[in-house]
Scaffold this motif. Structure first.
Motif, PDB file in Angstrom:
ATOM      1  N   LYS A 161     -31.035 -13.322 -92.250  1.00  0.00           N
ATOM      2  CA  LYS A 161     -30.574 -14.440 -91.442  1.00  0.00           C
ATOM      3  C   LYS A 161     -29.206 -14.885 -91.943  1.00  0.00           C
ATOM      4  CE  LYS A 161     -35.163 -16.188 -90.227  1.00  0.00           C
ATOM      5  NZ  LYS A 161     -36.087 -17.348 -90.291  1.00  0.00           N
ATOM      6  N   ASN A 162     -28.447 -15.503 -91.066  1.00  0.00           N
ATOM      7  CA  ASN A 162     -27.116 -16.009 -91.417  1.00  0.00           C
ATOM      8  C   ASN A 162     -26.274 -14.910 -92.059  1.00  0.00           C
ATOM      9  OD1 ASN A 162     -25.045 -17.836 -91.677  1.00  0.00           O
ATOM     10  ND2 ASN A 162     -25.898 -18.876 -93.464  1.00  0.00           N
ATOM     11  N   THR A 163     -26.218 -13.757 -91.361  1.00  0.00           N
ATOM     12  CA  THR A 163     -25.558 -12.567 -91.895  1.00  0.00           C
ATOM     13  C   THR A 163     -24.463 -12.081 -90.950  1.00  0.00           C
ATOM     14  OG1 THR A 163     -27.536 -11.854 -93.082  1.00  0.00           O
ATOM     15  CG2 THR A 163     -25.932 -10.157 -92.586  1.00  0.00           C
ATOM     16  N   LEU A 164     -23.337 -11.700 -91.522  1.00  0.00           N
ATOM     17  CA  LEU A 164     -22.226 -11.112 -90.789  1.00  0.00           C
ATOM     18  C   LEU A 164     -22.261  -9.608 -91.002  1.00  0.00           C
ATOM     19  CD1 LEU A 164     -19.365 -11.086 -89.434  1.00  0.00           C
ATOM     20  CD2 LEU A 164     -18.435 -11.597 -91.698  1.00  0.00           C
ATOM     21  N   ILE A 165     -22.235  -8.839 -89.916  1.00  0.00           N
ATOM     22  CA  ILE A 165     -22.302  -7.383 -90.017  1.00  0.00           C
ATOM     23  C   ILE A 165     -20.975  -6.784 -89.557  1.00  0.00           C
ATOM     24  CG2 ILE A 165     -23.530  -5.288 -89.359  1.00  0.00           C
ATOM     25  CD1 ILE A 165     -25.998  -6.984 -88.871  1.00  0.00           C
ATOM     26  N   LEU A 166     -20.365  -6.002 -90.452  1.00  0.00           N
ATOM     27  CA  LEU A 166     -19.081  -5.366 -90.197  1.00  0.00           C
ATOM     28  C   LEU A 166     -19.225  -3.858 -90.362  1.00  0.00           C
ATOM     29  CD1 LEU A 166     -16.950  -7.773 -92.433  1.00  0.00           C
ATOM     30  CD2 LEU A 166     -17.312  -7.955 -89.967  1.00  0.00           C
ATOM     31  N   SER A 167     -18.128  -3.127 -90.148  1.00  0.00           N
ATOM     32  CA  SER A 167     -18.154  -1.687 -90.407  1.00  0.00           C
ATOM     33  C   SER A 167     -16.930  -1.298 -91.220  1.00  0.00           C
ATOM     34  CB  SER A 167     -18.179  -0.887 -89.101  1.00  0.00           C
ATOM     35  OG  SER A 167     -16.928  -0.963 -88.444  1.00  0.00           O
ATOM     36  N   THR A 168     -17.048  -0.222 -91.959  1.00  0.00           N
ATOM     37  CA  THR A 168     -15.922   0.369 -92.680  1.00  0.00           C
ATOM     38  C   THR A 168     -16.026   1.877 -92.518  1.00  0.00           C
ATOM     39  OG1 THR A 168     -14.810   0.561 -94.835  1.00  0.00           O
ATOM     40  CG2 THR A 168     -17.201   0.354 -94.866  1.00  0.00           C
ATOM     41  N   SER A 169     -14.884   2.558 -92.461  1.00  0.00           N
ATOM     42  CA  SER A 169     -14.889   3.975 -92.118  1.00  0.00           C
ATOM     43  C   SER A 169     -15.245   4.890 -93.289  1.00  0.00           C
ATOM     44  CB  SER A 169     -13.528   4.386 -91.546  1.00  0.00           C
ATOM     45  OG  SER A 169     -12.507   4.155 -92.494  1.00  0.00           O
ATOM     46  N   SER A 170     -15.228   4.359 -94.509  1.00  0.00           N
ATOM     47  CA  SER A 170     -15.561   5.219 -95.653  1.00  0.00           C
ATOM     48  C   SER A 170     -16.115   4.396 -96.804  1.00  0.00           C
ATOM     49  CB  SER A 170     -14.332   6.002 -96.120  1.00  0.00           C
ATOM     50  OG  SER A 170     -13.312   5.134 -96.558  1.00  0.00           O
ATOM     51  N   ILE A 193     -23.055  -4.551 -84.747  1.00  0.00           N
ATOM     52  CA  ILE A 193     -21.873  -4.962 -85.494  1.00  0.00           C
ATOM     53  C   ILE A 193     -21.319  -6.228 -84.845  1.00  0.00           C
ATOM     54  CG2 ILE A 193     -19.499  -4.324 -86.141  1.00  0.00           C
ATOM     55  CD1 ILE A 193     -20.397  -1.411 -86.157  1.00  0.00           C
ATOM     56  N   ASP A 194     -20.831  -7.159 -85.663  1.00  0.00           N
ATOM     57  CA  ASP A 194     -20.365  -8.450 -85.140  1.00  0.00           C
ATOM     58  C   ASP A 194     -18.871  -8.491 -84.849  1.00  0.00           C
ATOM     59  OD1 ASP A 194     -22.873  -9.741 -85.242  1.00  0.00           O
ATOM     60  OD2 ASP A 194     -22.661 -10.044 -87.395  1.00  0.00           O
ATOM     61  N   ILE A 195     -18.070  -7.817 -85.657  1.00  0.00           N
ATOM     62  CA  ILE A 195     -16.620  -7.860 -85.523  1.00  0.00           C
ATOM     63  C   ILE A 195     -16.082  -6.448 -85.705  1.00  0.00           C
ATOM     64  CG2 ILE A 195     -14.459  -8.775 -86.483  1.00  0.00           C
ATOM     65  CD1 ILE A 195     -16.095 -11.169 -87.522  1.00  0.00           C
ATOM     66  N   LEU A 196     -15.140  -6.044 -84.841  1.00  0.00           N
ATOM     67  CA  LEU A 196     -14.625  -4.689 -84.909  1.00  0.00           C
ATOM     68  C   LEU A 196     -13.142  -4.674 -84.548  1.00  0.00           C
ATOM     69  CD1 LEU A 196     -15.740  -1.801 -85.393  1.00  0.00           C
ATOM     70  CD2 LEU A 196     -15.915  -1.573 -82.906  1.00  0.00           C
ATOM     71  N   TYR A 252      -9.029  -7.211 -81.820  1.00  0.00           N
ATOM     72  CA  TYR A 252     -10.370  -7.379 -82.397  1.00  0.00           C
ATOM     73  C   TYR A 252     -11.380  -7.678 -81.287  1.00  0.00           C
ATOM     74  CZ  TYR A 252      -7.893  -8.008 -86.845  1.00  0.00           C
ATOM     75  OH  TYR A 252      -7.086  -7.836 -87.941  1.00  0.00           O
ATOM     76  N   ALA A 253     -12.573  -7.125 -81.444  1.00  0.00           N
ATOM     77  CA  ALA A 253     -13.709  -7.503 -80.616  1.00  0.00           C
ATOM     78  C   ALA A 253     -14.651  -8.319 -81.496  1.00  0.00           C
ATOM     79  CB  ALA A 253     -14.415  -6.263 -80.073  1.00  0.00           C
ATOM     80  N   VAL A 254     -14.968  -9.549 -81.053  1.00  0.00           N
ATOM     81  CA  VAL A 254     -15.726 -10.486 -81.892  1.00  0.00           C
ATOM     82  C   VAL A 254     -16.856 -11.105 -81.078  1.00  0.00           C
ATOM     83  CG1 VAL A 254     -15.585 -12.540 -83.355  1.00  0.00           C
ATOM     84  CG2 VAL A 254     -13.582 -11.047 -83.105  1.00  0.00           C
ATOM     85  N   ARG A 255     -18.056 -11.088 -81.628  1.00  0.00           N
ATOM     86  CA  ARG A 255     -19.194 -11.711 -80.947  1.00  0.00           C
ATOM     87  C   ARG A 255     -19.019 -13.231 -80.866  1.00  0.00           C
ATOM     88  NH1 ARG A 255     -21.890  -8.150 -79.155  1.00  0.00           N
ATOM     89  NH2 ARG A 255     -22.010  -6.128 -80.185  1.00  0.00           N
ATOM     90  N   ASN A 256     -19.526 -13.782 -79.791  1.00  0.00           N
ATOM     91  CA  ASN A 256     -19.397 -15.223 -79.563  1.00  0.00           C
ATOM     92  C   ASN A 256     -20.486 -15.989 -80.322  1.00  0.00           C
ATOM     93  OD1 ASN A 256     -17.236 -14.859 -77.753  1.00  0.00           O
ATOM     94  ND2 ASN A 256     -18.661 -14.457 -76.079  1.00  0.00           N
ATOM     95  N   LYS A 257     -20.532 -15.800 -81.626  1.00  0.00           N
ATOM     96  CA  LYS A 257     -21.564 -16.438 -82.439  1.00  0.00           C
ATOM     97  C   LYS A 257     -20.985 -17.186 -83.628  1.00  0.00           C
ATOM     98  CE  LYS A 257     -23.905 -13.509 -85.166  1.00  0.00           C
ATOM     99  NZ  LYS A 257     -24.753 -12.369 -85.594  1.00  0.00           N
ATOM    100  N   GLY A 262      -6.030 -11.530 -90.029  1.00  0.00           N
ATOM    101  CA  GLY A 262      -7.173 -10.900 -89.397  1.00  0.00           C
ATOM    102  C   GLY A 262      -8.170 -11.936 -88.907  1.00  0.00           C
ATOM    103  N   VAL A 263      -9.435 -11.560 -88.885  1.00  0.00           N
ATOM    104  CA  VAL A 263     -10.485 -12.457 -88.396  1.00  0.00           C
ATOM    105  C   VAL A 263     -11.097 -13.276 -89.526  1.00  0.00           C
ATOM    106  CG1 VAL A 263     -12.680 -12.591 -87.149  1.00  0.00           C
ATOM    107  CG2 VAL A 263     -11.021 -10.815 -86.554  1.00  0.00           C
ATOM    108  N   LEU A 264     -11.111 -12.744 -90.749  1.00  0.00           N
ATOM    109  CA  LEU A 264     -11.939 -13.321 -91.809  1.00  0.00           C
ATOM    110  C   LEU A 264     -11.151 -13.893 -92.983  1.00  0.00           C
ATOM    111  CD1 LEU A 264     -14.643 -10.510 -91.848  1.00  0.00           C
ATOM    112  CD2 LEU A 264     -14.785 -12.731 -90.709  1.00  0.00           C
ATOM    113  N   HIS A 265      -9.857 -14.206 -92.778  1.00  0.00           N
ATOM    114  CA  HIS A 265      -9.064 -14.733 -93.900  1.00  0.00           C
ATOM    115  C   HIS A 265      -9.595 -16.075 -94.389  1.00  0.00           C
ATOM    116  CE1 HIS A 265      -6.851 -17.717 -91.421  1.00  0.00           C
ATOM    117  NE2 HIS A 265      -7.037 -16.836 -90.461  1.00  0.00           N
ATOM    118  N   ASN A 266     -10.277 -16.821 -93.523  1.00  0.00           N
ATOM    119  CA  ASN A 266     -10.891 -18.097 -93.915  1.00  0.00           C
ATOM    120  C   ASN A 266     -12.406 -17.969 -93.920  1.00  0.00           C
ATOM    121  OD1 ASN A 266     -10.930 -17.840 -91.057  1.00  0.00           O
ATOM    122  ND2 ASN A 266     -11.294 -20.029 -90.819  1.00  0.00           N
ATOM    123  N   ILE A 267     -12.898 -16.868 -94.477  1.00  0.00           N
ATOM    124  CA  ILE A 267     -14.320 -16.534 -94.409  1.00  0.00           C
ATOM    125  C   ILE A 267     -15.218 -17.655 -94.906  1.00  0.00           C
ATOM    126  CG2 ILE A 267     -14.178 -15.361 -96.658  1.00  0.00           C
ATOM    127  CD1 ILE A 267     -16.574 -14.520 -93.747  1.00  0.00           C
TER     128      ILE A 267
END
Length: 558
Positions: free
Chosen positions: A27-36, A256-259, A527-532, A543-548
């Motif tokens: 719960k309360n989790t951010l899911i991202l991807s990385t290529s390697s 994935i939440d942000i791409l 960026y594609a970002v979920r509305n959550k 980027g999207v997460l500089h103020n994570i």
């Protein structure tokens, strides 16, 4: 064998299914991807984004750059002061910072990071070059547990920006330095509890080829206005997905939440925004660059008459006018790009000079510049004044499909001028060897990462810089290159930003007048970002997460 293969496939499916179910339970989790996979968890020796994309959440510096305003802000240092000489800086550290293993952060950690790590000749780190000023080290002195003094050999205007450098814990790493094994410490096989930072997250789990999981640092020093300890998001999961098309599929499926997406991906995802409850953000030109350069080295392993072409500014200007940048934007970046004409662009902010010479697509102009240098045509083919047919080879790296596409467009554009252009994709290591060692190349399409601080490009633009590959050491003795050398030597000594801008404006004007690098186009950052999420402040630089630490998942978010 067939039965064995089927069993393997079933096992992979089962394990993948289990992993995805486990992630969905968070719960309360951010899911991202990385290529390697990350190569290490050690930010001092990191050279690849697969490492820094993870360590950026774990470690902090004395300062930070605001991702929107691009201004320097306090971080681990709450304030600082500079003396009248501009060489002595005093930093007052926060007293409420604790490493994520519960040990207090002090000035000893700052001194250790600089003296024992960055300035340690046994440790391979690019940070040493950054913090070496005119060949001299910065002296770092502990005044008390929460005050540190930096004595610089010269005035150095980018100093505050560079202090985003990660600070590492002395109590965890001092022994590795003494035993001369720091370089191998904090590798991917390290126990995750041994990797200690002060950032908003710490490593919870790493499974090669599968994921990296970060969890909230329970000791993180930042709190919101109500006294709630940040960050709000409990966990960050990086799924390791080498194939960008697979990442797109997983984003579409809600896994994935942000791409970060390419221009061609926009048209796949845009129609699904409302259906799949996400939004696409086009935040403008990337900070990097793609360009064409020619070999001007006197000792380059190419024919002498070709060296004469490439060192002729009229030849280079004709090339600049003949590149159809709008075609590159349309066909390579699917319309999501911006023409680039110099070493900085509008996304770079304050130091960008928008008054530089532009070279719009104009074949008639291109022909005028060729005629100035005695080039002529016969049966549609271009010859120099000594009757040599204009033919050359452009190399680029074979693993970059977009650069190959750019090369095909440039090849077609230059053929309209009567030039015969061969495009040769090479393995990246072979390409780098040709550029920097053998000098056996004619033209190259390549790119550089950019930034908001011009001094970051000194290793490219100073004639003695390691990346000054088109004319190493200015052996052609160009006066304009001498002037650029001078500008980069004095540019850091002016602490007044207005005066500094004048210096770097001049640098950009010289580059655009003499064109050692002929720029093409920038892809846009999308960026594609979920509305959550709440509290997003998306920008090119941050980027999207500089103020994570401030970002929240909405109560109805999944």
């Amino acid at each position: 064998m067939k039965k064995f293969s089927i069993l393997i496939l079933i096992l992979i499916f089962f394990l993948t299914g289990c992993s995805e179910k486990k992630i969905k339970k968070f719960k309360n989790t951010l899911i991202l991807s990385t290529s390697s996979d990350p190569k290490s968890f050690n930010p001092i020796i990191a050279k690849e984004t697969s490492t820094t994309i993870i360590t950026g959440f774990i470690f902090e510096g004395l300062t930070k750059i605001d991702g929107v305003t691009l201004q320097v802000q306090p971080c681990m240092a709450e304030k600082w002061e500079i003396d009248s000489t501009g060489k002595i800086w005093k930093f007052y550290l926060r007293k409420d910072i604790v490493w994520n293993d519960g040990v207090k952060f002090t000035a000893d950690d700052v001194v250790f990071t600089f003296k024992d790590l960055i300035y340690n000749e046994n440790i391979p780190t690019s940070s040493r070059d950054i913090f070496t000023i005119e060949g001299e080290k910065i002296d770092v002195i502990k005044i008390d547990n929460y005050t540190v003094k930096f004595i610089l050999p010269e005035k150095f205007a980018p100093f505050l920006q560079l202090l985003t450098q990660e600070i590492l814990p002395k109590h965890k790493l001092e022994k590795t330095v003494v035993e001369n094994r720091f370089t191998s410490s904090w590798g991917v096989n390290e126990k995750v509890e041994n990797i200690v930072g002060t950032g908003p997250y710490k490593i919870k789990d790493y499974r090669p080829g599968e994921w990296v999981i970060l969890e909230k640092n329970p000791y993180y020093w930042k709190k919101d206005k109500n006294g709630v300890r940040l960050p709000y998001i409990e966990k960050i999961v990086f799924l390791i997905i080498p194939d960008p098309n697979m990442a797109i599929l997983k984003f579409r499926n809600g896994e994935i939440d942000i791409l970060s997406i390419r221009g061609q991906d926009y048209y796949i995802l845009k129609p699904l925004e409302n259906i799949k409850n996400f939004k696409i953000y086009d935040v403008g030109p990337s900070l990097g660059s793609e360009f064409l350069a020619f070999n001007q080295n006197l000792d380059g392993k190419i024919l002498e008459y070709k060296k004469n072409w490439f060192s002729d500014v009229n030849f280079r200007k004709s090339i600049a006018y003949s590149i159809d940048r709008n075609s590159i934007i349309k066909n390579v970046y699917a319309g999501f790009g911006t023409p680039q004409f110099g070493p900085m662009n509008s996304s770079c902010g304050f130091f960008y000079n928008d008054k530089i010479i532009k070279y719009p697509y104009n074949l008639e102009k291109a022909k005028e510049y060729l005629k100035k240098s005695g080039f002529w045509w016969k049966n549609g083919m271009l010859y120099d004044r000594n009757n040599n047919r204009v033919e050359f080879t452009i190399i680029t790296n074979s693993n970059n499909f977009e650069r190959i596409q750019i090369g095909n467009i440039i090849q077609n554009d230059l053929e309209k001028l009567g030039m015969k252009v061969n495009l040769l994709p090479l393995d990246f290591n072979t390409l780098v060897n040709k550029l920097t060692v053998s000098k056996d190349w004619e033209g190259v399409i390549i790119g550089l990462t950019g930034g908001i601080e011009p001094h970051g490009g000194k290793n490219v633009w100073h004639s003695k810089g390691q990346l000054h590959f088109w004319n190493f050491g200015n052996k052609r003795n160009y006066e304009w290159e001498k002037e650029i050398d001078y500008l980069f030597e004095i540019g850091t000594k002016y602490l007044n930003p207005i005066e500094r801008k004048k210096i770097y404006d001049k640098w950009q004007e010289i580059v655009n007048n003499y064109l050692p690098l002929i720029y093409t186009a920038n892809s846009n950052v999308i960026y594609a970002v979920r509305n959550k999420f709440e509290n997003l402040k998306i920008s090119v630089y941050g980027g999207v997460l500089h103020n994570i630490e401030e970002i929240k998942i909405k109560e109805n978010g999944k």
